[in-house]
Write an enzyme that holds these catalytic residues in place. Structure first.
Site, short mmCIF file in Angstrom:
data_model
loop_
_atom_site.label_atom_id
_atom_site.label_comp_id
_atom_site.label_asym_id
_atom_site.label_seq_id
_atom_site.Cartn_x
_atom_site.Cartn_y
_atom_site.Cartn_z
N THR A 7 0.85 -1.19 0.00
CA THR A 7 0.00 0.00 0.00
C THR A 7 0.88 1.23 0.00
O THR A 7 2.00 1.19 0.50
CB THR A 7 -0.92 0.05 1.24
OG1 THR A 7 -1.76 1.21 1.15
CG2 THR A 7 -0.16 0.13 2.54
N LYS A 12 -3.21 4.06 6.21
CA LYS A 12 -3.29 2.61 6.42
C LYS A 12 -2.01 2.12 7.08
O LYS A 12 -2.03 1.34 8.03
CB LYS A 12 -3.45 1.87 5.09
CG LYS A 12 -4.81 1.95 4.44
CD LYS A 12 -4.79 1.08 3.19
CE LYS A 12 -6.05 1.17 2.38
NZ LYS A 12 -5.98 0.38 1.14
N ASP A 69 -7.46 -3.89 0.85
CA ASP A 69 -8.40 -3.17 0.01
C ASP A 69 -9.64 -2.93 0.85
O ASP A 69 -10.20 -3.87 1.43
CB ASP A 69 -8.75 -3.94 -1.27
CG ASP A 69 -9.34 -2.98 -2.29
OD1 ASP A 69 -8.58 -2.13 -2.80
OD2 ASP A 69 -10.56 -3.03 -2.55
N SER A 70 -10.02 -1.68 0.95
CA SER A 70 -11.08 -1.35 1.89
C SER A 70 -11.97 -0.26 1.35
O SER A 70 -11.66 0.38 0.34
CB SER A 70 -10.46 -0.94 3.23
OG SER A 70 -9.41 -0.03 3.03
N LYS A 173 -10.18 3.41 17.77
CA LYS A 173 -10.64 2.96 16.44
C LYS A 173 -9.98 1.62 16.11
O LYS A 173 -10.63 0.69 15.63
CB LYS A 173 -10.31 4.00 15.37
CG LYS A 173 -10.61 3.52 13.96
CD LYS A 173 -10.14 4.46 12.86
CE LYS A 173 -10.32 3.83 11.48
NZ LYS A 173 -9.74 4.60 10.40
N ARG A 179 -10.35 -3.01 9.71
CA ARG A 179 -8.94 -3.38 9.47
C ARG A 179 -8.43 -4.27 10.60
O ARG A 179 -7.73 -5.26 10.37
CB ARG A 179 -8.12 -2.07 9.36
CG ARG A 179 -6.69 -2.22 8.93
CD ARG A 179 -6.14 -0.92 8.35
NE ARG A 179 -6.82 -0.57 7.11
CZ ARG A 179 -7.68 0.44 6.99
NH1 ARG A 179 -7.93 1.24 8.00
NH2 ARG A 179 -8.28 0.65 5.84
P1 ITT Z 1 -3.72 1.49 -1.57
O1 ITT Z 1 -4.50 0.93 -2.75
O2 ITT Z 1 -2.33 1.95 -1.93
O3 ITT Z 1 -3.71 0.55 -0.41
P2 ITT Z 1 -5.93 3.34 -1.37
O4 ITT Z 1 -6.25 4.47 -0.44
O5 ITT Z 1 -6.09 3.61 -2.84
O6 ITT Z 1 -4.45 2.82 -1.04
P3 ITT Z 1 -8.17 1.47 -1.39
O7 ITT Z 1 -8.29 1.38 -2.88
O8 ITT Z 1 -8.30 0.22 -0.58
O9 ITT Z 1 -6.78 2.10 -0.94
O10 ITT Z 1 -9.25 2.53 -0.89
C1 ITT Z 1 -9.53 2.62 0.46
C2 ITT Z 1 -10.38 3.86 0.71
O11 ITT Z 1 -11.52 3.51 1.52
C3 ITT Z 1 -9.61 4.90 1.50
O12 ITT Z 1 -8.84 5.73 0.66
C4 ITT Z 1 -10.74 5.62 2.23
O13 ITT Z 1 -11.39 6.49 1.37
C5 ITT Z 1 -11.71 4.47 2.53
N1 ITT Z 1 -11.38 3.84 3.82
C6 ITT Z 1 -10.93 2.57 4.01
N2 ITT Z 1 -10.67 2.34 5.32
C7 ITT Z 1 -10.95 3.48 5.95
C8 ITT Z 1 -10.86 3.87 7.30
O14 ITT Z 1 -10.39 3.05 8.24
N3 ITT Z 1 -11.23 5.10 7.62
C9 ITT Z 1 -11.68 5.95 6.68
N4 ITT Z 1 -11.78 5.70 5.37
C10 ITT Z 1 -11.42 4.45 5.00
#
Ligand code: ITT
Length: 194
Positions: A7, A12, A69-70, A173, A179
């Site tokens: 990532t 994260k 992925d979240s 949190k 996560r």
């Molecule tokens: P990587 O792919 O490099 O890991 P990314 O930010 O692009 O980074 P994702 O595609 O998994 O990752 O998108 C995750 C998004 O979901 C993140 O940018 C937030 O907008 C939201 N998100 C996920 N977990 C969260 C959390 O714990 N708190 C707040 N928003 C969250």
């Protein structure tokens, strides 16, 4: 043991570090590499995208890699932004804007149910992979509150805390988050493997 997380999301990485370093793991991420690596997330689910990210790094560097992925699913918006959470309303758009737009869309909506989903994949250079998913149920608040956490946390109201995730210390949190739940499943798998 060193864990490489595929990532580049600094928030994260911080949450992973806070949860894993006390357990003796050391964390490296894409931000520690000299080159910038773009991975196209073209899966249709959190699980697929998590595997795409970790397996790309595992094969490229011949290491064991994990990924996250979240995203946020909002029931009244047909589960949007879902897997597009980072890209929602534009990748470089501020979360102040994204969150205020969501509040606007839900202005007259009584169903505010939502959930955070996190899929963590562990991938081996051999092609073996496993995915663990954590879900945190919540509701969309009526206004943004708090400045901790990241992303959608200022509008993610978590009933047991009686406030948003951005309005509690990060370690709180991290005790309940999607996560955290997915990570505990990964650690259980790693423990059983040893
Ligand atoms: P990587 O792919 O490099 O890991 P990314 O930010 O692009 O980074 P994702 O595609 O998994 O990752 O998108 C995750 C998004 O979901 C993140 O940018 C937030 O907008 C939201 N998100 C996920 N977990 C969260 C959390 O714990 N708190 C707040 N928003 C969250």
């Amino acid at each position: 043991m060193e864990i490489f997380i595929a990532t580049s999301n600094k928030n994260k990485v911080k949450e992973f570090k806070d949860m894993l370093e006390p357990k003796g793991y050391s964390i490296k991420s894409l931000n520690d590499l000299d080159e910038e690596i773009e991975i196209e997330e073209n899966g249709q689910t959190f699980e697929e995208n998590a595997i795409i990210k970790a397996s790309t790094i595992a094969k490229r560097f011949n290491i064991v890699a994990i990924s996250d992925d979240s995203g946020l699913e909002i029931d009244a918006l047909n589960k949007e932004p879902g897997i597009y959470s980072a890209r929602y309303l534009g990748h470089d758009t501020s979360y102040d804007y994204k969150n205020s737009q969501i509040l606007l869309k839900l202005k007259n909506e009584t169903n505010r149910d939502c959930r955070y989903v996190c899929s963590i994949a562990i991938c081996y250079p051999s092609g073996e992979n496993h995915v663990f998913t954590g879900i945190l149920e919540g509701s969309i608040a009526y206004e943004m509150t708090g400045s901790n956490g990241f992303g959608y946390d200022p509008i993610f109201y978590y009933e047991p805390f009686k406030t948003t995730l951005a309005n509690v210390p990060l370690d709180l949190k991290n005790q309940v988050s999607h996560r955290h739940i997915a990570l505990m499943k990964l650690l259980e798998y790693l423990d059983a493997k040893e």
